[in-house]
Motif scaffolding. Structure first.
Motif, PDB file in Angstrom:
ATOM      1  N   ILE A 309      11.193  11.355  -2.641  1.00  0.00           N
ATOM      2  CA  ILE A 309      10.606  12.224  -3.669  1.00  0.00           C
ATOM      3  C   ILE A 309      11.495  13.443  -3.903  1.00  0.00           C
ATOM      4  O   ILE A 309      11.759  13.834  -5.041  1.00  0.00           O
ATOM      5  N   PHE A 310      11.988  14.041  -2.818  1.00  0.00           N
ATOM      6  CA  PHE A 310      12.843  15.218  -2.948  1.00  0.00           C
ATOM      7  C   PHE A 310      14.141  14.885  -3.673  1.00  0.00           C
ATOM      8  O   PHE A 310      14.604  15.639  -4.538  1.00  0.00           O
ATOM      9  N   GLY A 311      14.764  13.756  -3.337  1.00  0.00           N
ATOM     10  CA  GLY A 311      16.014  13.379  -3.978  1.00  0.00           C
ATOM     11  C   GLY A 311      15.854  13.171  -5.474  1.00  0.00           C
ATOM     12  O   GLY A 311      16.688  13.611  -6.271  1.00  0.00           O
ATOM     13  N   GLY A 312      14.753  12.502  -5.880  1.00  0.00           N
ATOM     14  CA  GLY A 312      14.500  12.303  -7.312  1.00  0.00           C
ATOM     15  C   GLY A 312      14.242  13.612  -8.025  1.00  0.00           C
ATOM     16  O   GLY A 312      14.771  13.858  -9.122  1.00  0.00           O
ATOM     17  N   TRP A 313      13.435  14.467  -7.400  1.00  0.00           N
ATOM     18  CA  TRP A 313      13.149  15.779  -8.002  1.00  0.00           C
ATOM     19  C   TRP A 313      14.425  16.607  -8.113  1.00  0.00           C
ATOM     20  O   TRP A 313      14.673  17.235  -9.152  1.00  0.00           O
ATOM     21  N   LEU A 314      15.245  16.600  -7.082  1.00  0.00           N
ATOM     22  CA  LEU A 314      16.467  17.408  -7.077  1.00  0.00           C
ATOM     23  C   LEU A 314      17.419  16.958  -8.185  1.00  0.00           C
ATOM     24  O   LEU A 314      18.016  17.797  -8.883  1.00  0.00           O
ATOM     25  N   ALA A 315      17.575  15.641  -8.369  1.00  0.00           N
ATOM     26  CA  ALA A 315      18.477  15.143  -9.408  1.00  0.00           C
ATOM     27  C   ALA A 315      18.012  15.579 -10.797  1.00  0.00           C
ATOM     28  O   ALA A 315      18.826  15.995 -11.630  1.00  0.00           O
ATOM     29  N   ASP A 316      16.689  15.492 -11.073  1.00  0.00           N
ATOM     30  CA  ASP A 316      16.160  15.924 -12.367  1.00  0.00           C
ATOM     31  C   ASP A 316      16.281  17.435 -12.537  1.00  0.00           C
ATOM     32  O   ASP A 316      16.595  17.932 -13.624  1.00  0.00           O
ATOM     33  N   PHE A 317      16.036  18.177 -11.468  1.00  0.00           N
ATOM     34  CA  PHE A 317      16.140  19.638 -11.518  1.00  0.00           C
ATOM     35  C   PHE A 317      17.570  20.067 -11.853  1.00  0.00           C
ATOM     36  O   PHE A 317      17.793  20.916 -12.728  1.00  0.00           O
ATOM     37  N   LEU A 318      18.539  19.454 -11.186  1.00  0.00           N
ATOM     38  CA  LEU A 318      19.934  19.789 -11.450  1.00  0.00           C
ATOM     39  C   LEU A 318      20.347  19.377 -12.864  1.00  0.00           C
ATOM     40  O   LEU A 318      21.119  20.082 -13.522  1.00  0.00           O
ATOM     41  N   ALA A 319      19.805  18.252 -13.339  1.00  0.00           N
ATOM     42  CA  ALA A 319      20.123  17.811 -14.704  1.00  0.00           C
ATOM     43  C   ALA A 319      19.608  18.818 -15.729  1.00  0.00           C
ATOM     44  O   ALA A 319      20.301  19.145 -16.705  1.00  0.00           O
ATOM     45  N   ARG A 320      18.392  19.327 -15.515  1.00  0.00           N
ATOM     46  CA  ARG A 320      17.824  20.315 -16.451  1.00  0.00           C
ATOM     47  C   ARG A 320      18.595  21.626 -16.406  1.00  0.00           C
ATOM     48  O   ARG A 320      18.609  22.379 -17.377  1.00  0.00           O
ATOM     49  N   LYS A 321      19.250  21.898 -15.267  1.00  0.00           N
ATOM     50  CA  LYS A 321      20.069  23.102 -15.143  1.00  0.00           C
ATOM     51  C   LYS A 321      21.483  22.902 -15.700  1.00  0.00           C
ATOM     52  O   LYS A 321      22.302  23.819 -15.654  1.00  0.00           O
TER      53      LYS A 321
END
Length: 459
Positions: A309-321
């Motif tokens: 869950i953390f890895g998926g969230w982190l990838a989307d978070f970095l993409a939005r940034k």
């Protein structure tokens, strides 16, 4: 001069541009149902790892033969049927493909419980692989039609959590079932005769698929978004000729090969650990199968669930940034992070410390699962996405599941020649696969960028 497949793929962004995405609430309901299906599939796949010792004793086989049951027997039909089933999923109803697959793998898991010889069990495990080949390619493709690309890694990370949850729950639930069945001893069934506790465990676990089938009846087949070769939103998915699919993959082979093979190396370590850690506990710490199952299963569930869950969230978070290559960078970090706990855990002196180390290993290794699946979907046109996932799963299962457990067994049987030195086999397995993962995923950065630019007609 641009080929036909390139024209189709590069113009994909101009198709279905007015279509809206489904309700976010319902989309997450679908995520949860598919995650449950993925969890059950891995329970059925992984339950054997808790039953190694009684199966070895009853069928008179060695660790290498056990590894073939854990990996190769499952993989052989999984990879053979994965691509043909994925071709259907790229144009037909994915919901019904999943339902048929769940029914088949559940039945074959139960059939494992009727095995009387090594070959009987080997054939039944092949049947489990055929059924499970229908799930993830169809699920990945469905979820890419429920979520936009910049929000896809998180739900795919949740879906991937079903992998480690299934591994862990297989051990915990399997331990409970073993305790229950051991209190009754052998069962005597009409036509099948006496069944040992390990055989009854397979039959009970196989029944879990009925719940998944019931819930899948409430899942709607989503409208396909980002199709190629259609003229309006009312057209059904057009089947893309296999020659064009192969040409598209050939054009972008550097991206697919480095990302897929890189994550496959990480997956091989995870499968090796999951398959042999229960046996490591039993042989090294003198624990029973149920004691090992409760402790290890809990550790895998917690570490793997949080990591996915953390890895998926982190990838989307970095993409939005606006971070470039966010998905593959999370994959790369995951492969690096797995090495320290992977090397230290087998050397720890107590079961509790080893369980903590195992949880950290699965946290690290699971981080890349959602981003890897999301990257495969993002860089592939709609009617090729299930096939892209099937090829991705082809490699992770053929090499990851096929070789991960087997490498551990080969080190134990033929290098150390002592079943009680399995801890060193686990360390050698991590050192075999993870350095390759780091190199391959780092190499993918440039190629992934080029594929995304081609797909969106920027070069």
């Amino acid at each position: 001069m641009m080929t036909e497949v390139n024209k189709l793929s590069l113009n994909e962004k101009n198709i279905n541009s007015k279509r809206t995405w489904p309700s976010i609430r319902y989309a997450w309901f679908v995520v949860l149902v598919l995650t449950l299906a993925n969890t059950v599939s891995f329970i059925d796949r992984q339950i054997l790892s808790l039953l190694v010792e009684p199966i070895r004793a009853d069928l008179n086989i060695n660790d290498t033969q056990i590894s073939l049951l854990q990996g190769f027997a499952f993989v052989v039909f999984y990879v053979a049927m994965g691509l043909p089933i994925a071709r259907l999923a790229d144009s037909k109803n994915r919901k019904y493909i999943i339902i048929i697959g769940v029914a088949l793998w559940s039945l074959m898991t139960a059939v494992c419980g009727l095995a009387k010889t090594f070959m009987h069990l080997f054939i039944a495990r092949m049947g489990v692989g055929v059924g499970e080949a229908s799930l993830s390619p169809s699920a990945h493709s469905m979820l890419s039609d429920y979520f936009p690309p910049e929000k896809l890694s998180f739900p795919l990370g949740v879906y991937a959590a079903g992998i480690t949850s299934g591994m862990g729950i297989a051990l915990v639930a399997g331990a409970a079932v073993i305790d229950l069945i051991n209190s009754f001893g052998t069962l005597n069934l009409p036509f099948f005769g006496l069944l040992k506790p390990w055989q009854t465990t397979f039959i009970i676990v196989g029944a879990l698929g009925s719940l998944v089938i019931l819930l899948m009846c409430f899942v709607k087949e989503p409208k396909r978004i980002g199709m190629i070769g259609v003229v309006n939103d009312h057209d059904k998915a057009q089947v893309v000729p296999l020659s064009q699919v192969l040409e598209y993959f050939k054009l972008n082979w550097k991206s697919y090969s480095t990302i897929y093979l890189g994550f496959t190396m990480t997956a091989a370590s995870a499968y090796g650990l999951a398959s042999w850690t229960p046996t490591f506990y039993i042989r090294t710490f003198g624990m029973t199968a149920s004691e090992a199952g409760y402790l290890i299963g809990t550790s895998i569930v917690i570490g793997g669930l949080i990591g996915s869950i953390f890895g998926g969230w982190l990838a989307d978070f970095l993409a939005r940034k606006g971070v470039e290559n966010s998905k593959v960078k999370v994959m790369w970090f995951s492969s690096i992070l797995l090495i320290p706990p992977g090397l230290i855990t087998p050397l720890l002196p107590t079961p509790t410390f080893a369980a903590i180390g195992l949880g950290l290993s699965f946290f690290a290794g699971s981080m890349g699962a959602g981003p890897a699946a999301s990257a495969a979907q993002e860089m592939t046109p709609n009617q090729m996405r299930a096939q892209a996932s099937a090829f991705y799963l082809f490699l992770t299962n053929l090499i990851g599941l096929g070789l991960g457990p087997t490498v551990v067994a080969l080190f134990t049987d033929y290098v150390f020649s002592d079943i009680y030195l399995i801890r060193y086999s686990l360390i050698c397995m991590v050192l075999t696969f993870n350095p390759l993962a780091i190199i391959l995923i780092r190499t993918s950065f440039k190629h992934y960028n080029q594929t995304m630019k081609r797909l969106h007609n920027k070069i």
